[in-house]
Write a protein that holds these residues in place. Structure first.
Motif, PDB file in Angstrom:
ATOM      1  N   UNK A 187       0.854  -1.180   0.000  1.00 17.65           N
ATOM      2  CA  UNK A 187       0.000   0.000   0.000  1.00 17.65           C
ATOM      3  C   UNK A 187       0.897   1.239   0.000  1.00 17.65           C
ATOM      4  N   UNK A 188       0.799   2.057  -1.036  1.00 15.84           N
ATOM      5  CA  UNK A 188       1.652   3.234  -1.194  1.00 15.84           C
ATOM      6  C   UNK A 188       0.824   4.496  -0.990  1.00 15.84           C
ATOM      7  N   UNK A 189       1.306   5.394  -0.150  1.00 18.14           N
ATOM      8  CA  UNK A 189       0.602   6.645   0.108  1.00 18.14           C
ATOM      9  C   UNK A 189       0.795   7.633  -1.043  1.00 18.14           C
ATOM     10  N   UNK A 190      -0.281   8.269  -1.430  1.00 16.23           N
ATOM     11  CA  UNK A 190      -0.239   9.287  -2.476  1.00 16.23           C
ATOM     12  C   UNK A 190       0.350  10.579  -1.914  1.00 16.23           C
ATOM     13  N   UNK A 191       1.285  11.163  -2.656  1.00 17.90           N
ATOM     14  CA  UNK A 191       1.905  12.430  -2.266  1.00 17.90           C
ATOM     15  C   UNK A 191       1.800  13.403  -3.430  1.00 17.90           C
ATOM     16  N   UNK A 192       0.567  13.728  -3.786  1.00 21.23           N
ATOM     17  CA  UNK A 192       0.322  14.536  -4.975  1.00 21.23           C
ATOM     18  C   UNK A 192       0.706  15.995  -4.805  1.00 21.23           C
ATOM     19  N   UNK A 193       0.701  16.508  -3.571  1.00 22.69           N
ATOM     20  CA  UNK A 193       1.041  17.917  -3.350  1.00 22.69           C
ATOM     21  C   UNK A 193       2.441  18.225  -3.851  1.00 22.69           C
ATOM     22  N   UNK A 194       3.311  17.217  -3.890  1.00 20.07           N
ATOM     23  CA  UNK A 194       4.685  17.422  -4.348  1.00 20.07           C
ATOM     24  C   UNK A 194       4.746  17.825  -5.816  1.00 20.07           C
ATOM     25  N   UNK A 195       3.661  17.599  -6.562  1.00 23.13           N
ATOM     26  CA  UNK A 195       3.633  17.935  -7.988  1.00 23.13           C
ATOM     27  C   UNK A 195       3.134  19.352  -8.248  1.00 23.13           C
TER      28      UNK A 195
END
Length: 294
Positions: A187-195
């Motif tokens: 299970x991988x956490x989404x880190x979309x703010x980095x984009x």
């Protein structure tokens, strides 16, 4: 478990290289090993760089690799209406805005701030995050560009998008080859703010890679996305778009990359040795598989 559906999705904007061969063959092997299907998608959004000759040579390369896929082949150039519908849904949510800064203006502004000692944030690919038109342009200039029909990009307001979703997102990451294909996922956490505020479309292009790939995968019923490790972090953006658009979420498998002698990944733009050159030189399938570690 539903029947696995894989896809290989090359772009005919240059000649395929060893990295494409690895991705194509891994998708084909995974589909067979897991009792699934393999689809082919031609990602030809860029109608300037993608040409009929390059597409023909791409199909010749794939036939040389021994790849078999289901018909009909989906071409993104035939799907612009679907991307437009998805973009309009996001616009109706108030999550998309026109951005008028040019690449040169962004580069100049960020370089200036960094020269002043400011550590400007960059996305996982190393590009500086969009500073916002208001950081560079006066209000009068922004109005002038909007009124003059100047070029623009349509960007996703990432912070507003994450606020609207209101919960942590994840994706399931599984193995890409060999015994790892059958092992449990992580299970991988989404880190979309980095984009930051990613581009979804431009004035002269009705979609971007991020938008089209999630729409295409949903329309084609793709259950397993097996692609290069260079797209691992982009999965965070794709999960955000899937959540906003109510699209199904495939399993993800990111494979190793084929690197050049200088340690960088192979690239069409750098004119790395193409499959066409290798097959014209008489390379055998066994030699190719050894070359890419299969």
């Amino acid at each position: 478990m539903t029947e696995p559906v894989f896809r290989f999705a090359p772009s005919p904007n240059g000649h395929l290289h060893l990295g494409h061969a690895l991705s194509a063959l891994l998708n084909a092997r995974a589909a067979v090993a897991l009792g699934g299907r393999l689809l082919l998608r031609v990602e030809d959004i860029d109608q300037t760089r993608c040409t009929p000759d390059l597409e023909r040579e791409m199909f010749e390369d794939l036939a040389w690799l021994g790849l078999h896929w289901e018909e009909p082949v989906v071409r993104q150039s035939d799907c612009f209406a679907f991307y437009r519908q998805a973009l309009e849904r996001l616009q109706d949510m108030g999550l998309v805005y026109p951005a008028y800064l040019t690449r040169a203006e962004i580069k100049g502004f960020v370089s200036g701030r960094e020269a002043e000692g400011v550590s400007w944030p960059r996305d996982p690919d190393g590009a500086p995050l969009y500073p916002g038109d208001g950081a560079v342009l006066s209000e009068d200039e922004r109005k002038r560009r909007a009124a003059s029909d100047a070029p623009f990009a349509l960007r996703l307001d990432m912070q507003q998008a994450l606020t609207r979703i209101g919960q942590p997102l994840f994706w399931e990451e599984l193995g890409a080859e060999g015994p790892a294909l059958f092992e449990p996922g992580r299970k991988i956490s989404v880190e979309a703010a980095a984009w930051g505020d990613v581009v979804l479309a431009r004035k002269d292009t009705p979609t971007s890679y991020h938008l089209s790939v999630v729409v295409d995968d949903a329309r084609q019923g793709i259950t397993d996305v097996l692609r290069g490790q260079d797209l691992y972090h982009a999965t965070s953006v794709h999960r955000v778009l899937q959540e906003l658009l109510g699209l199904p979420v495939p399993r993800y498998r990111h494979h190793r990359l084929i690197l050049g002698k200088d340690g960088r990944k192979l690239s069409k733009s750098n004119r790395d040795t193409s499959l066409k050159i290798l097959r014209d030189a008489g390379m055998s399938h066994a030699e190719l598989r050894k070359r890419i570690g299969l």
